[in-house]
Enzyme design. Structure first.
Site, PDB file in Angstrom:
ATOM      1  CG  HIS A  20      -2.092  -0.896   1.112  1.00 57.38           C
ATOM      2  ND1 HIS A  20      -2.000  -2.250   1.392  1.00 57.38           N
ATOM      3  CD2 HIS A  20      -3.388  -0.675   0.745  1.00 57.38           C
ATOM      4  CE1 HIS A  20      -3.187  -2.805   1.205  1.00 57.38           C
ATOM      5  NE2 HIS A  20      -4.039  -1.877   0.817  1.00 57.38           N
ATOM      6  CE  LYS A  52      -3.716  -0.578   4.892  1.00 56.14           C
ATOM      7  NZ  LYS A  52      -4.994   0.086   5.238  1.00 56.14           N
TER       8      LYS A  52
END
Length: 271
Positions: A157, A161
């Site tokens: 990601h 995050k």
């Protein structure tokens, strides 16, 4: 049926803005409220303008309970502490609550489950229709293949995050564990460092990558002797999560109280 009246919480965030746009484009849905945290610099701003749309005449508010009382459902991609509070408000208003938030503690999960005694809650580590189909496939493959096939989950990601492994990776890990008939809590391996020794049969391993602007990538690997099966999903646009969340809201409207998942929404429970 009349338009479903929805409130978006976390309206100033990236997903919140995507949701505002998606609801405004859906003829069967109506945005009736946009909520942000107390003290937010976006309070009082028009929700449409914030999402890159013409003005909608809806100001971002920090009073969720009042807005929930005039709604049929709430869409929630925020943080665990906020989602727990919103779940209590949604239960009080007896409206559907769609939760795409990840990173809950066991205590927070228990509070979500308690709220589901009074409202229909659809909660998933990933609202993408494709990811939830992938989860069903992972469960089926894990049920078919025995422990001669090692299971590893790799996710990547963007660099902003804040939780790891991702909620999606955990969702896929749970699907693999269910397929094998084991507990992810007992069989999940979330860190490897130093001299770890041979891989233990039955482990479900996780590897977490972070960097750049990656929306979300997940690979589930079944590695056997001389062959490997890989199931993968690549998210290219956050709109996929909004579409899934809105599908969940439509499904949950008028549903009896309970804690549901996207597996229920898609009818994949017995796959």
């Amino acid at each position: 049926m009349t338009q479903m009246r929805l409130v978006v919480v976390g309206a100033s965030g990236r997903m919140g803005r995507v949701l505002v746009r998606a609801i405004s484009e859906a003829p069967d849905l109506m945005l009736v409220g946009a909520v942000d945290q107390p003290g937010s610099e976006y309070l009082g701003r028009d929700a449409g303008e914030l999402a890159g749309l013409p003005p909608l005449g809806l100001k971002v508010s920090d009073d969720p309970l009042t807005l929930f009382a005039a709604a049929d459902g709430v869409i929630d991609f925020t943080i665990p502490a906020a989602s727990v509070a919103y779940a209590a408000f949604a239960a009080q208003a007896r409206i559907a609550h769609v939760i795409g938030t990840t990173g809950f503690s066991p205590a927070e999960e228990a509070r979500i489950a308690a709220a589901a005694r009074h409202a229909a809650i659809v909660r998933s580590g990933n609202m993408s229709l494709g990811v939830n189909l992938l989860s069903a496939l992972v469960r089926r493959v894990a049920r078919t293949l025995d422990e001669d096939f090692d299971i590893e989950i790799v996710e990547m990601h963007h660099n902003r995050k804040i939780d790891a492994p991702s909620g999606t990776a955990l969702l896929l890990g749970e699907a693999a564990a269910q397929g094998r008939g084991v507990s992810l809590e007992e069989n999940g391996v979330f860190t490897r460092h130093g001299v770890t020794g041979p891989r233990r049969a039955g482990d479900i391993g996780f590897a977490t990558l972070r960097g750049g602007t990656v929306v979300g990538e997940h690979n589930v690997i079944f590695a056997g002797a001389g062959e490997r099966i890989e199931l993968a999903h690549r998210a290219e646009d956050r709109g996929i999560f909004a579409r899934g969340a809105l599908a969940a809201a439509r499904w949950a409207r008028g549903r009896k109280p309970g804690l549901y998942s996207m597996t229920d929404v898609l009818g994949l429970t017995d796959f």
